[in-house]
Design a protein around this motif. Sequence first.
Motif, short mmCIF file in Angstrom:
data_model
loop_
_atom_site.label_atom_id
_atom_site.label_comp_id
_atom_site.label_asym_id
_atom_site.label_seq_id
_atom_site.Cartn_x
_atom_site.Cartn_y
_atom_site.Cartn_z
N MET A 46 0.84 -1.21 0.00
CA MET A 46 0.00 0.00 0.00
C MET A 46 0.87 1.26 0.00
N GLN A 47 2.05 1.17 0.65
CA GLN A 47 2.97 2.33 0.61
C GLN A 47 3.46 2.56 -0.82
N VAL A 49 1.83 1.70 -3.53
CA VAL A 49 0.69 2.25 -4.27
C VAL A 49 0.64 3.77 -4.08
N ALA A 67 -6.81 -1.28 -2.89
CA ALA A 67 -7.41 -1.32 -1.55
C ALA A 67 -8.35 -2.51 -1.42
N LEU A 101 -12.52 8.77 3.40
CA LEU A 101 -13.03 7.44 3.05
C LEU A 101 -12.01 6.33 3.31
N ASP A 103 -10.31 3.56 5.00
CA ASP A 103 -10.70 2.78 6.19
C ASP A 103 -9.82 1.56 6.46
N GLY A 105 -6.58 1.31 7.41
CA GLY A 105 -5.82 1.45 8.66
C GLY A 105 -6.73 1.35 9.87
N VAL A 109 -6.66 -1.37 12.90
CA VAL A 109 -6.62 -1.00 14.32
C VAL A 109 -7.76 -1.74 15.05
N ALA A 145 -11.77 6.18 19.13
CA ALA A 145 -10.55 6.02 18.33
C ALA A 145 -10.82 6.57 16.93
N LEU A 149 -6.57 10.02 7.15
CA LEU A 149 -5.46 9.78 6.21
C LEU A 149 -5.13 10.99 5.37
N MET A 176 -8.34 8.71 21.39
CA MET A 176 -7.04 8.39 20.77
C MET A 176 -7.16 8.59 19.26
N ILE A 177 -6.03 9.01 18.66
CA ILE A 177 -6.07 9.30 17.23
C ILE A 177 -4.86 8.68 16.52
N ALA A 180 -1.79 8.18 8.85
CA ALA A 180 -0.48 8.58 8.32
C ALA A 180 -0.08 10.04 8.59
N PRO A 197 1.18 5.43 16.26
CA PRO A 197 1.60 5.45 14.86
C PRO A 197 1.17 4.22 14.07
CO1 B1M Z 1 -5.99 7.94 -0.89
N1 B1M Z 1 -4.58 9.17 -0.39
N2 B1M Z 1 -7.05 9.39 -1.62
N3 B1M Z 1 -7.23 6.54 -1.43
N4 B1M Z 1 -4.66 6.67 -0.43
C1 B1M Z 1 -3.45 8.64 0.40
C2 B1M Z 1 -3.75 8.73 1.90
C3 B1M Z 1 -2.25 9.59 -0.06
C4 B1M Z 1 -1.13 9.72 1.00
C5 B1M Z 1 -1.68 9.08 -1.42
C6 B1M Z 1 -0.51 9.91 -1.88
O1 B1M Z 1 -0.70 10.98 -2.40
N5 B1M Z 1 0.71 9.43 -1.65
C7 B1M Z 1 -3.02 10.94 -0.35
C8 B1M Z 1 -3.18 11.88 0.86
C9 B1M Z 1 -2.31 13.12 0.75
C10 B1M Z 1 -2.47 13.97 1.97
O2 B1M Z 1 -3.52 14.34 2.38
N6 B1M Z 1 -1.33 14.28 2.57
C11 B1M Z 1 -4.36 10.40 -0.82
C12 B1M Z 1 -5.28 11.15 -1.62
C13 B1M Z 1 -4.79 12.50 -2.10
C14 B1M Z 1 -6.59 10.67 -1.93
C15 B1M Z 1 -7.68 11.41 -2.71
C16 B1M Z 1 -7.85 12.89 -2.36
C17 B1M Z 1 -7.37 11.20 -4.21
C18 B1M Z 1 -8.26 11.93 -5.17
O3 B1M Z 1 -9.46 11.73 -5.19
N7 B1M Z 1 -7.66 12.77 -5.98
C19 B1M Z 1 -8.96 10.59 -2.35
C20 B1M Z 1 -9.69 11.12 -1.10
C21 B1M Z 1 -10.98 10.40 -0.85
C22 B1M Z 1 -11.53 10.71 0.53
O4 B1M Z 1 -11.16 10.10 1.51
N8 B1M Z 1 -12.42 11.71 0.60
C23 B1M Z 1 -8.34 9.25 -2.04
C24 B1M Z 1 -9.01 8.05 -2.21
C25 B1M Z 1 -8.47 6.80 -1.94
C26 B1M Z 1 -9.20 5.49 -2.25
C27 B1M Z 1 -10.69 5.55 -1.91
C28 B1M Z 1 -9.05 5.21 -3.72
C29 B1M Z 1 -8.36 4.44 -1.44
C30 B1M Z 1 -8.91 4.14 -0.02
C31 B1M Z 1 -9.78 2.89 0.02
C32 B1M Z 1 -10.08 2.48 1.44
O5 B1M Z 1 -9.43 2.82 2.41
N9 B1M Z 1 -11.13 1.70 1.55
C33 B1M Z 1 -7.04 5.20 -1.23
C34 B1M Z 1 -5.82 4.58 -0.85
C35 B1M Z 1 -5.82 3.07 -0.85
C36 B1M Z 1 -4.67 5.31 -0.46
C37 B1M Z 1 -3.26 4.80 -0.09
C38 B1M Z 1 -2.58 4.37 -1.39
C39 B1M Z 1 -3.18 3.64 0.90
C40 B1M Z 1 -3.86 3.91 2.25
C41 B1M Z 1 -3.82 2.62 3.06
O6 B1M Z 1 -4.80 1.90 3.12
N10 B1M Z 1 -2.64 2.30 3.64
C42 B1M Z 1 -2.61 6.10 0.55
C43 B1M Z 1 -1.09 6.16 0.39
C44 B1M Z 1 -0.35 5.81 1.66
O7 B1M Z 1 -0.91 5.68 2.73
N11 B1M Z 1 0.96 5.72 1.56
C45 B1M Z 1 -3.49 7.18 0.07
C46 B1M Z 1 -2.44 1.05 4.39
C47 B1M Z 1 -2.90 1.23 5.84
C48 B1M Z 1 -2.66 -0.05 6.60
O8 B1M Z 1 -2.12 2.26 6.41
O9 B1M Z 1 -4.12 3.78 6.74
O10 B1M Z 1 -1.75 4.60 7.21
P1 B1M Z 1 -2.74 3.51 7.21
O11 B1M Z 1 -2.92 2.95 8.68
C49 B1M Z 1 -1.83 2.63 9.53
C50 B1M Z 1 -1.38 3.81 10.42
O12 B1M Z 1 -1.59 5.07 9.82
C51 B1M Z 1 -2.10 3.58 11.70
O13 B1M Z 1 -2.21 2.17 11.79
C52 B1M Z 1 -2.37 1.60 10.50
C53 B1M Z 1 -1.69 0.25 10.44
O14 B1M Z 1 -0.47 0.21 11.06
N12 B1M Z 1 -3.43 4.14 11.94
C54 B1M Z 1 -3.85 4.36 13.21
C55 B1M Z 1 -4.43 4.43 11.09
N13 B1M Z 1 -5.49 4.86 11.78
C56 B1M Z 1 -5.17 4.82 13.08
C57 B1M Z 1 -5.91 5.14 14.22
C58 B1M Z 1 -5.28 4.98 15.48
C59 B1M Z 1 -3.97 4.54 15.57
C60 B1M Z 1 -3.24 4.22 14.45
O15 B1M Z 1 -5.89 5.27 16.64
C61 B1M Z 1 -7.23 5.61 16.65
#
Ligand code: B1M
Length: 213
Positions: A46-47, A49, A67, A101, A103, A105, A109, A145, A149, A176-177, A180, A197
């Motif tokens: 996913m990173q 991606v 996803a 949207l 969900d 991560g 959790v 919680a 993202l 708690m929050i 990324a 984290p």
């Molecule tokens: Co989006 N997206 N996305 N996306 N997406 C990111 C987040 C992004 C970083 C990609 C990039 O540009 N490199 C970027 C955000 C930039 C920013 O704001 N800084 C981004 C963007 C821009 C967007 C859109 C705006 C794109 C567009 O439409 N132009 C759009 C926004 C939609 C919206 O939400 N309104 C969008 C849409 C989407 C999809 C719907 C296509 C899809 C999500 C599908 C889904 O989740 N069902 C998607 C995806 C898949 C990603 C990436 C590629 C992967 C996210 C993921 O699932 N990671 C992401 C890139 C990236 O993260 N590197 C990206 C795997 C997951 C296990 O990690 O969620 O970080 P994560 O969770 C971790 C920790 O963060 C932590 O624990 C988890 C596991 O260890 N954690 C917690 C999370 N929540 C926690 C809560 C806690 C504690 C820890 O306590 C309560």
Amino acid sequence: MDGILEPIFNSILDGNQRGVAAGVQAALDKGYDPEKVLKEAMIAAMQEVGRLFEEGEYFVPEMLVAARAMQGGLAILKPHLIQANIASSGKVIAGTVKGDLHDIGKNLVCMMLEGAAFEIVDLGSDVDPEKFVEAVKTTGAQIVAMSALLTTTMPNMKVTVEALKAAGVRENIKVMIGGAPVTEAYAKEIGADGYAPDASKAVTLAKSLVGLN
Ligand code: B1M
């Protein structure tokens, strides 16, 4: 990456849900640690991606199918990440904040918290502050919680904390929050009780918030 983890990684990049499911099952059958499969193949994919999206090689549809493929693999991994526990550790209201949207991560959790015997009230994604408030009033949970993202949705964590205060329930609940873009400093700034984290640190934090360690 070895010949067992690599097909999982590649199948996520290709959005191949069946390939991910088959790869995860094969890794488990070979005795791989589920957390290793999760971190080194699935979260790493996913990173990648995210990196490809930033570089303009992937677009939203590719992120979406990746996803979905990831979620398919997680369903197989889930029973292996959750160990049987007897006594409940407490109740947690979980959700991705309004406007957001993402969900996967948050789901991870929730899975890890379930594995540590927390009961989960999962509000899903794009959750209104009022919905969190309502859940606090009706579920008897000890923790809220929140996940975010997007840098643009992070402020809704603050809005939710303020809504909890305005409803007079902030003192009844720990907040708690994570996600990324979220940091420890941001948690302090908005008056949350803690930041984690990743999903395993979220478990340690949740336990400490309910006085279990
Ligand atoms: Co989006 N997206 N996305 N996306 N997406 C990111 C987040 C992004 C970083 C990609 C990039 O540009 N490199 C970027 C955000 C930039 C920013 O704001 N800084 C981004 C963007 C821009 C967007 C859109 C705006 C794109 C567009 O439409 N132009 C759009 C926004 C939609 C919206 O939400 N309104 C969008 C849409 C989407 C999809 C719907 C296509 C899809 C999500 C599908 C889904 O989740 N069902 C998607 C995806 C898949 C990603 C990436 C590629 C992967 C996210 C993921 O699932 N990671 C992401 C890139 C990236 O993260 N590197 C990206 C795997 C997951 C296990 O990690 O969620 O970080 P994560 O969770 C971790 C920790 O963060 C932590 O624990 C988890 C596991 O260890 N954690 C917690 C999370 N929540 C926690 C809560 C806690 C504690 C820890 O306590 C309560």
